[in-house]
Scaffold this active site. Structure first.
Site, PDB file in Angstrom:
ATOM      1  N   GLU A 132       1.159  -1.129  -0.257  1.00  0.00           N
ATOM      2  CA  GLU A 132       0.055  -0.230  -0.085  1.00  0.00           C
ATOM      3  C   GLU A 132       0.840   1.164  -0.129  1.00  0.00           C
ATOM      4  OE1 GLU A 132      -3.192  -0.718   2.260  1.00  0.00           O
ATOM      5  OE2 GLU A 132      -4.178  -1.518   2.237  1.00  0.00           O
TER       6      GLU A 132
HETATM    7  C1  HEM Z   1      -8.799  -1.594   4.597  1.00  0.00           C
HETATM    8  C2  HEM Z   1      -8.795   3.180   5.715  1.00  0.00           C
HETATM    9  C3  HEM Z   1      -4.612   3.820   2.845  1.00  0.00           C
HETATM   10  C4  HEM Z   1      -6.626  -0.247   0.784  1.00  0.00           C
HETATM   11  C5  HEM Z   1      -9.494   0.405   5.377  1.00  0.00           C
HETATM   12  C6  HEM Z   1     -10.064   0.163   5.801  1.00  0.00           C
HETATM   13  C7  HEM Z   1     -10.166   1.564   6.052  1.00  0.00           C
HETATM   14  C8  HEM Z   1      -9.126   1.898   5.727  1.00  0.00           C
HETATM   15  C9  HEM Z   1     -11.049   2.032   7.389  1.00  0.00           C
HETATM   16  C10 HEM Z   1     -10.961  -0.727   6.424  1.00  0.00           C
HETATM   17  C11 HEM Z   1     -12.628  -0.843   5.796  1.00  0.00           C
HETATM   18  C12 HEM Z   1     -13.566  -1.945   6.316  1.00  0.00           C
HETATM   19  O1  HEM Z   1     -13.041  -3.290   6.581  1.00  0.00           O
HETATM   20  O2  HEM Z   1     -14.828  -2.258   6.345  1.00  0.00           O
HETATM   21  C13 HEM Z   1      -7.625   3.822   5.203  1.00  0.00           C
HETATM   22  C14 HEM Z   1      -6.573   4.687   6.182  1.00  0.00           C
HETATM   23  C15 HEM Z   1      -5.740   4.667   4.561  1.00  0.00           C
HETATM   24  C16 HEM Z   1      -5.578   3.895   3.938  1.00  0.00           C
HETATM   25  C17 HEM Z   1      -7.225   5.693   6.679  1.00  0.00           C
HETATM   26  C18 HEM Z   1      -4.470   5.900   4.798  1.00  0.00           C
HETATM   27  C19 HEM Z   1      -3.946   5.811   6.472  1.00  0.00           C
HETATM   28  C20 HEM Z   1      -4.797   2.243   1.254  1.00  0.00           C
HETATM   29  C21 HEM Z   1      -4.333   2.774   0.208  1.00  0.00           C
HETATM   30  C22 HEM Z   1      -4.755   1.953  -0.759  1.00  0.00           C
HETATM   31  C23 HEM Z   1      -5.343   0.691   0.808  1.00  0.00           C
HETATM   32  C24 HEM Z   1      -3.341   4.028   0.215  1.00  0.00           C
HETATM   33  C25 HEM Z   1      -4.219   1.188  -1.337  1.00  0.00           C
HETATM   34  C26 HEM Z   1      -2.753   0.461  -1.812  1.00  0.00           C
HETATM   35  C27 HEM Z   1      -7.081  -0.961   1.783  1.00  0.00           C
HETATM   36  C28 HEM Z   1      -7.383  -2.214   1.351  1.00  0.00           C
HETATM   37  C29 HEM Z   1      -8.477  -2.731   2.574  1.00  0.00           C
HETATM   38  C30 HEM Z   1      -8.876  -1.353   3.519  1.00  0.00           C
HETATM   39  C31 HEM Z   1      -7.044  -3.612  -0.077  1.00  0.00           C
HETATM   40  C32 HEM Z   1      -8.984  -4.231   2.741  1.00  0.00           C
HETATM   41  C33 HEM Z   1      -7.587  -4.961   3.294  1.00  0.00           C
HETATM   42  C34 HEM Z   1      -7.953  -6.361   3.899  1.00  0.00           C
HETATM   43  O3  HEM Z   1      -9.215  -6.184   4.617  1.00  0.00           O
HETATM   44  O4  HEM Z   1      -7.318  -6.985   4.211  1.00  0.00           O
HETATM   45  N1  HEM Z   1      -8.926   0.982   4.828  1.00  0.00           N
HETATM   46  N2  HEM Z   1      -7.150   2.979   4.005  1.00  0.00           N
HETATM   47  N3  HEM Z   1      -6.033   1.800   1.365  1.00  0.00           N
HETATM   48  N4  HEM Z   1      -7.528  -0.656   2.453  1.00  0.00           N
HETATM   49 FE1  HEM Z   1      -7.028   1.105   3.403  1.00  0.00          FE
END
Ligand code: HEM
Ligand code: HEM
Length: 343
Positions: A135
């Site tokens: 990420e």
């Molecule tokens: C999951 C916030 C950066 C890709 C999540 C979730 C949140 C979140 C709240 C969980 C949502 C849920 O479970 O319903 C953030 C914040 C970020 C950030 C605050 C910056 C600090 C990123 C970036 C990427 C990304 C840059 C892509 C390169 C994902 C993915 C998941 C995820 C793929 C699911 C991962 C899993 O379940 O294993 N993010 N995100 N996020 N985010 Fe982010």
């Protein structure tokens, strides 16, 4: 008399449907809850305007990633439903991550974060992506160095955490983002209807709600987010093919190391589902109708009719809410001591 009796018939019909509607609402309020009208709060992280503003800046700042390319908004684009509309996200070094990006909209109402629930809350969650190799590939030390190099950020941390002598910390970075994310809640027609507005749902949507409950969907998708509360085997009755449920991702098993948790995932929160394709943790399904059909077979072993599926899809569309207006932040300029992008 003819007019009178037909009027009477219409009257009965109308009050009959009104009654039926009240019953439907009472039942729905037992399982679901409307989005609250105020910003949710956290016991250990009071939400203040200063903290929200800081969190918003951090959410949009690509300099929080090692490459200077990825911000939270790259994969959780607030202009497109709070996700990235990709099967699985692209991150640092153009790497493809293993899972679909869930929406950040209403994430505050999930009982735990991620498809496998490995983060207990949004503050714990926010520390993950910054450090994840696929990420943002950064380190907490480098994030703090970057923030401390820009006087405006230091001031913003001071106003967001006025009690603290040394507020620029990774914990506070996460808390500010959590506070901003608490504002990302999207009241939808379904909420207006739960709150008593009979006309907020179409008849087809009301039928769809009834089918959603009767078929058993609500057993797993309940609460404010119509999901996001608990974990279930994906393929409880019939395992979908490896194209939809890839063998390598065992879901919650990675968190608990319990055999029973193999291929167990959090029941997806269904708010805004109509605008967050593609679906499932694999992001393998682009069409909502198909996703519903897969759920009916894999989770319920149910053979729903085409009309029933249409009605469910119509109901799910009533969960598309109004996204709060977010003014794009102007971020503090770099200084000579700001670390340069790497990788
Ligand atoms: C999951 C916030 C950066 C890709 C999540 C979730 C949140 C979140 C709240 C969980 C949502 C849920 O479970 O319903 C953030 C914040 C970020 C950030 C605050 C910056 C600090 C990123 C970036 C990427 C990304 C840059 C892509 C390169 C994902 C993915 C998941 C995820 C793929 C699911 C991962 C899993 O379940 O294993 N993010 N995100 N996020 N985010 Fe982010
Ligand atoms: C995911 C709808 C029944 C557990 C989903 C998704 C939809 C959906 C649209 C995709 C969420 C997303 O991609 O963000 C439905 C409907 C149902 C139903 C319409 C009734 C016909 C159930 C039942 C269970 C369940 C009964 C539990 C036994 C899950 C789980 C996921 C999920 C665990 C996540 C799957 C994954 O890992 O990708 N559901 N669902 N669902 N649902 Fe259901």
């Amino acid at each position: 008399t003819k007019t009178f009796s037909s009027l009477l018939a219409i009257g009965c019909l109308v009050s009959g449907t009104a009654l039926a509607q009240d019953d439907l609402r009472t039942m729905a309020l037992d399982m679901f809850a409307p989005i609250p009208s105020t910003t949710p709060s956290f016991e250990n992280n009071p939400v203040t305007p200063e903290k929200i503003e800081l969190g918003k800046a951090l959410f949009f700042d690509p300099r929080m990633s090692a490459s200077g390319v990825f911000s939270c908004n790259s994969c959780h684009n607030l202009a497109t439903g709070g996700d990235d509309n990709m099967p699985t996200s692209i991150g640092h070094g153009w790497q493809k991550g293993p899972r679909n990006s869930p929406t950040v909209l209403n994430a505050v109402f999930n009982s735990a974060q991620f498809w496998d629930g490995r983060a207990p809350d949004l503050a714990a969650q926010a520390k993950g992506p910054v450090q994840a190799g696929v990420e943002m590939a950064n380190t907490p030390e480098n994030v703090l160095k970057t923030l401390n190099s820009m006087p405006q950020y230091v001031e913003w941390f001071q106003s967001a955490f006025p009690e603290e002598a040394n507020p620029v910390t990774f914990d506070n970075f996460a808390k500010a983002i959590e506070a901003f994310e608490a504002t990302l809640i999207t009241p939808a027609p379904f909420d207006a209807w739960l709150n008593g507005n009979d006309d907020a749902l179409t008849d087809l949507q009301k039928t769809g709600l009834q089918v959603f409950v009767d078929a058993g969907c609500a057993a797993c998708h309940a609460g404010i987010n119509v999901g996001g509360q608990d974990y279930y085997p994906f393929g409880l009755i019939e395992k979908p093919g490896a194209d939809i449920l890839p063998e390598g991702d065992k879901g919650r098993y990675a968190v608990t190391a319990t055999a029973d948790d193999e291929y167990v995932f959090r029941a997806g929160p269904l708010r805004n589902i109509a605008v967050t394709a593609p679906y499932f943790h694999s992001g393998a399904v682009w069409d909502l109708r198909t996703a519903v059909e897969i759920m009916a077979t894999s989770q319920l072993g149910a053979d729903l009719t085409s009309e029933e599926i249409d009605a469910i899809v119509a109901f799910l569309q009533s969960l598309t809410g109004e996204v709060p207006e977010v003014v794009y932040p102007i971020l503090p300029p770099e200084t000579a001591s700001t670390p340069h992008p790497s990788g």
